[in-house]
Motif scaffolding. Structure first.
Motif: not given
Length: 656
Positions: A451-465
Motif C-alpha cells: 500500500a505504501n507503494r501504490i497508495g492506500r486509497d487504491r489498495a483499499q479499493a482493490e483489496k481482494a485483488a
C-alpha cells in the motif's frame, strides 16, 4: 584404535598414539592444514583446489586432491582399505572435514581454555581466569602451520585465526593490567606483536605492558621501532592509541594510559568521514521484531558488535541492513563504510577482502593504501585507523565468514552489519556475532508495504485483488517490489491475471535489471551447488506436499540416507531450502517454481517419472501398513508425521 593428535598453532605436527607421523608432500600438508584450520567444519573440494593452485588449477586438480585425501586417511589409519572413509577424515557435501575435538587439536584446546577463562571472569574469579588465559596463549607459540605460512599468507582462514589470537591476547593484556600482573601476558604479547607488526592497537598494548612491568626503556625503544616501521613501510604516522601509550610511559599517568590524550597529533586524513551507505528505502515498512532485536544488540555498551542477517534470496536482507544503519547513524559520527562482497553474483567471483580493505583505507583518509602489502598488513592498518573512531561498517552479500573476518574492526566502538544467504555460524563462534534469520513478512505487514507503494486509497479499493497478488508473490519482498513497480501504470486486476496465467513459472517476475529478476537471483545460489545437490533441488520441486522429510527426499532422489542428508545440508547453506522444524524441509513457493522450471529443462521425463513412482510406492506402502494396523487392532493408530509427508496427497504422475 589409537588416538590421533594434531598441532596447528605453530609447526604442523601429528601423532598416532606416541608415534609422530610423517605428513608427506607439501601439497598434502597444505590440505591437512586447511582441514584443521576449519576445526571440524566442512572444506569444499573447490577451496582445496584454490589453496593449492590459485586461479589456474590443472585439469587433474580434483583427482589430485582426492588422491591426497586418500593418502592422509591411510596415514592416520594404517590398516584402512583403499577408498574407505575411516574415522578421522570424512566426506561431507562435496568436500571433507576432520572429526576432531579439544583433545585432538590444539586450536580447539585453545578455544576451550579461553571460554573457561571468560566464564571464570564473569563469575568473579579474575585470578583463575588469568591463569586459564595464559595457559591457553601458551598453546599458540608461533604462526599457524609455521614453515608453511608463506603459502598461506593472506588466506582468509588463517587471517581469521591470527585475528582470533590477537583479540584474545589484547583481552588478556587488559585483565593482566587490572590484576597488577602485566608480566604474565608479556611473552604472548611479544609473540603476537612480532607476527602483526602493523597492528597499532596491539603494539600499544605491548608498550603499556612493558612500562607497567617496570621496563620503561624497553617500552620507549619498542615505540620508536614501531613508529619507524609505520613510516617506512606504510607512509603513515603513529596513530592516537599508540601515541597515548607513549604518553603513559613518559608521564607515568594511568589516566593517559586509558585512552588517547586530547593533544595527540591527528592521523593524516583524520577529518575524512566516509558516507558510503546507500539511501534508505523510501517505502520501508514492517520488520518491527527484527529491528527491535538488532537495535538492542547494536546499542550494547560493551563488547564487539557484529550483526549477521541471513535469509533466502529476495527476502530483504540488504534493505533491512541499510535501514538499520541509517537508524543508528547518529550514534556513529565518524562515518559509514559499505561494500558489496559479491558472495552470490551473476557473473563475478566473490570480492577479495584485501581489495575491500584498500577501498576502505582510501575512504578513511590513508593517502597511499599499501596495495603491495599482504592482506593481514592491510587489515592491521585498517584496525589501527578505526581504533579511535565510531564507524558503521556494512558488509553486504557475504559468501562466508572467512570473507568477512579481515574486514572486522579490532575494537568495540564500531558497528558491523553483515548480510548473507548463508548462516554465518563461524562468525558467531569467532567474534560473538549476533545472527538473525529473516522470514517472509506476515500478510498484514506485506499489505502495508504494498500500500505504501501504490497508495492506500487504491489498495483499499482493490483489496481482494491485492491480497491475492501478495499471496501469489509468496509474500517475498523482492517479488512484491517487482509487481508493485508495474502497478504504477497497470490495474491490479491485470497484474493478477498475469500472475494466474504464469502459475508455477517465474514469467511474471522477470525484470530487465538482473538485480530484480527472480530467476537470475535464484540462479546465483543454484550455480554454487554441486551437481548432486542441484539434481536433488530439482527433484524436490516434484513433491506434492508443503514440506518433505529427509526420508522422503531420499526416496525421491534414489540415493542413500547419509548422502541425502549431506545434500540437504548443502541446500540449506545456500538457502534454496529451509528447515522450518526438525527433520522437515521446504522450498518457498517461488523457489519451487524455479526448481520446476529447471527440472523441465534439465531432467528427462523418464527420470522425473521414475522419481515420482518411487515416492508414490513409498507412500502407498506406508498407507497400506497403516490400514493393516487399523484392521488388526480395530483402532485408529497414531501415525508419526515424520514417517509420511502427506498421506492425504498422492503424487500425480506426469504425462509423457
Amino acid at each position: 584404535m589409537q588416538n590421533v593428535r594434531f598441532t596447528l598453532l605453530g609447526p604442523l605436527r601429528a601423532w598416532r598414539g606416541d608415534e609422530e607421523l610423517s605428513l608427506g608432500a607439501r601439497q598434502q600438508r597444505l590440505i591437512l592444514v586447511l582441514l584443521l584450520a576449519r576445526a571440524g567444519e566442512r572444506v569444499g573440494v573447490s577451496d582445496l583446489v584454490a589453496l593449492l593452485w590459485g586461479d589456474r588449477p590443472p585439469g587433474s586438480a580434483v583427482n589430485v586432491v582426492h588422491r591426497y585425501i586418500g593418502s592422509l586417511r591411510r596415514m592416520l589409519e594404517t590398516q584402512l582399505p583403499r577408498r574407505a572413509e575411516g574415522r578421522w577424515l570424512i566426506a561431507d557435501a562435496g568436500g571433507y572435514r576432520m572429526r576432531i575435538d579439544a583433545g585432538s587439536l590444539d586450536l580447539l584446546a585453545f578455544r576451550d581454555q579461553v571460554e573457561r577463562g571468560r566464564a571464570a571472569a564473569l563469575s568473579g574469579r579474575p585470578d583463575e581466569a588469568l591463569t586459564l588465559f595464559v595457559s591457553a596463549l601458551a598453546l599458540w607459540p608461533d604462526r599457524c602451520a609455521a614453515g608453511l605460512d608463506t603459502a598461506l599468507a593472506g588466506h582468509p582462514a588463517f587471517v581469521a585465526l591470527e585475528n582470533e589470537c590477537t583479540r584474545v591476547v589484547r583481552e588478556v593484556a587488559r585483565l593482566a593490567s587490572e590484576r597488577g600482573n602485566p608480566a604474565a601476558v608479556l611473552p604472548a604479547l611479544r609473540r603476537s606483536a612480532a607476527r602483526n607488526p602493523f597492528d597499532e592497537a596491539l603494539q600499544a598494548d605491548l608498550v603499556r605492558s612493558l612500562a607497567a612491568d617496570g621496563k620503561q626503556a624497553a617500552a620507549l625503544v619498542h615505540y620508536q621501532q614501531v613508529s619507524h616501521l609505520l613510516n617506512d613501510q606504510l607512509g603513515v604516522a603513529a596513530g592516537a592509541e599508540l601515541q597515548a601509550a607513549l604518553q603513559s610511559v613518559l608521564h607515568s599517568d594511568d589516566e593517559s594510559a586509558a585512552g588517547p590524550p586530547e593533544e595527540a597529533a591527528p592521523r593524516p586524513g583524520r577529518t575524512v568521514s566516509p558516507a558510503q551507505l546507500p539511501s534508505d528505502h523510501p517505502y520501508f515498512t514492517g520488520r518491527g521484531p527484527a529491528i527491535e532485536r538488532l537495535l538492542a544488540y547494536a546499542r550494547r555498551s560493551s563488547g564487539s558488535i557484529v550483526l549477521g542477517i541471513d535469509g533466502i534470496p529476495g527476502i530483504g536482507k540488504t534493505t533491512l541492513a541499510v535501514h538499520l544503519a541509517h537508524l543508528v547513524a547518529a550514534d556513529y559520527p565518524d562515518g559509514q563504510l559499505f561494500a558489496d562482497l559479491r558472495g552470490f553474483d551473476a557473473t563475478r567471483r566473490p570480492i577479495d577482502p584485501g581489495d575491500v580493505l584498500l577501498t576502505f583505507l582510501s575512504a578513511l583518509g590513508v593517502a597511499e593504501p599499501p596495495g603491495d602489502a599482504p592482506v593481514e598488513c592491510r587489515a592491521a592498518l585498517y584496525r589501527s585507523v578505526l581504533a579511535d573512531r565510531r564507524t558503521i561498517v556494512v558488509l553486504d552479500n557475504a559468501y562466508n565468514a572467512e570473507q568477512v573476518e579481515p574486514l572486522l574492526p579490532g575494537t568495540a566502538n564500531c558497528l558491523v552489519i553483515v548480510t548473507s544467504r548463508t548462516r554465518l555460524y563461524p562468525l558467531a563462534a569467532a567474534t560473538g556475532a549476533h545472527l538473525i534469520s529473516l522470514d517472509t513478512p506476515e500478510a498484514a505487514e506485506a499489505r502495508d508495504g504494498f500500500a505504501n507503494r501504490i497508495g492506500r486509497d487504491r489498495a483499499q479499493a482493490e483489496k481482494a485483488a491485492l491480497d491475492e497478488i501478495i499471496e501469489r508473490c509468496g509474500r517475498l519482498p523482492l517479488a512484491m517490489a517487482v509487481v508493485a513497480a508495474r502497478a504504477i501504470d497497470q490495474p491490479l486486476s491485470t497484474i493478477l491475471a498475469e500472475l494466474r496465467s504464469a502459475q508455477q513459472t517465474l514469467d511474471a517476475f522477470a525484470d530487465e535489471n538482473l538485480d530484480n529478476d527472480l530467476r537470475a537471483i535464484f540462479s546465483w545460489s543454484y550455480r554454487r551447488l554441486t551437481p548432486a545437490a542441484a539434481h536433488l533441488f530439482r527433484l524436490l520441486s516434484l513433491h506434492p506436499g508443503p514440506d518433505i522429510t529427509a526420508e522422503s527426499a531420499t526416496v525421491l532422489a534414489g540415493t542413500g540416507a547419509d548422502e541425502t542428508r549431506r545434500l540437504l545440508a548443502e541446500l540449506l547453506r545456500t538457502r534454496l531450502v529451509t528447515q522450518h522444524r526438525p527433520h522437515r524441509y521446504r522450498l518457498h513457493m517461488l523457489v519451487r517454481s524455479y526448481a520446476l522450471e529447471l527440472a523441465a529443462q534439465t531432467d528427462p521425463v523418464p527420470t522425473r517419472d521414475e522419481a515420482l513412482r518411487r515416492l508414490h510406492d513409498f507412500y502407498q506402502e506406508g498407507a497400506d501398513a497403516a490400514n493393516r494396523l487399523i484392521e488388526g487392532s480395530g483402532q485408529v493408530p497414531a501415525l508419526d508425521p515424520d514417517a509420511l509427508d502427506a498421506t492425504a496427497t498422492r503424487p500425480t504422475m506426469p504425462s509423457n
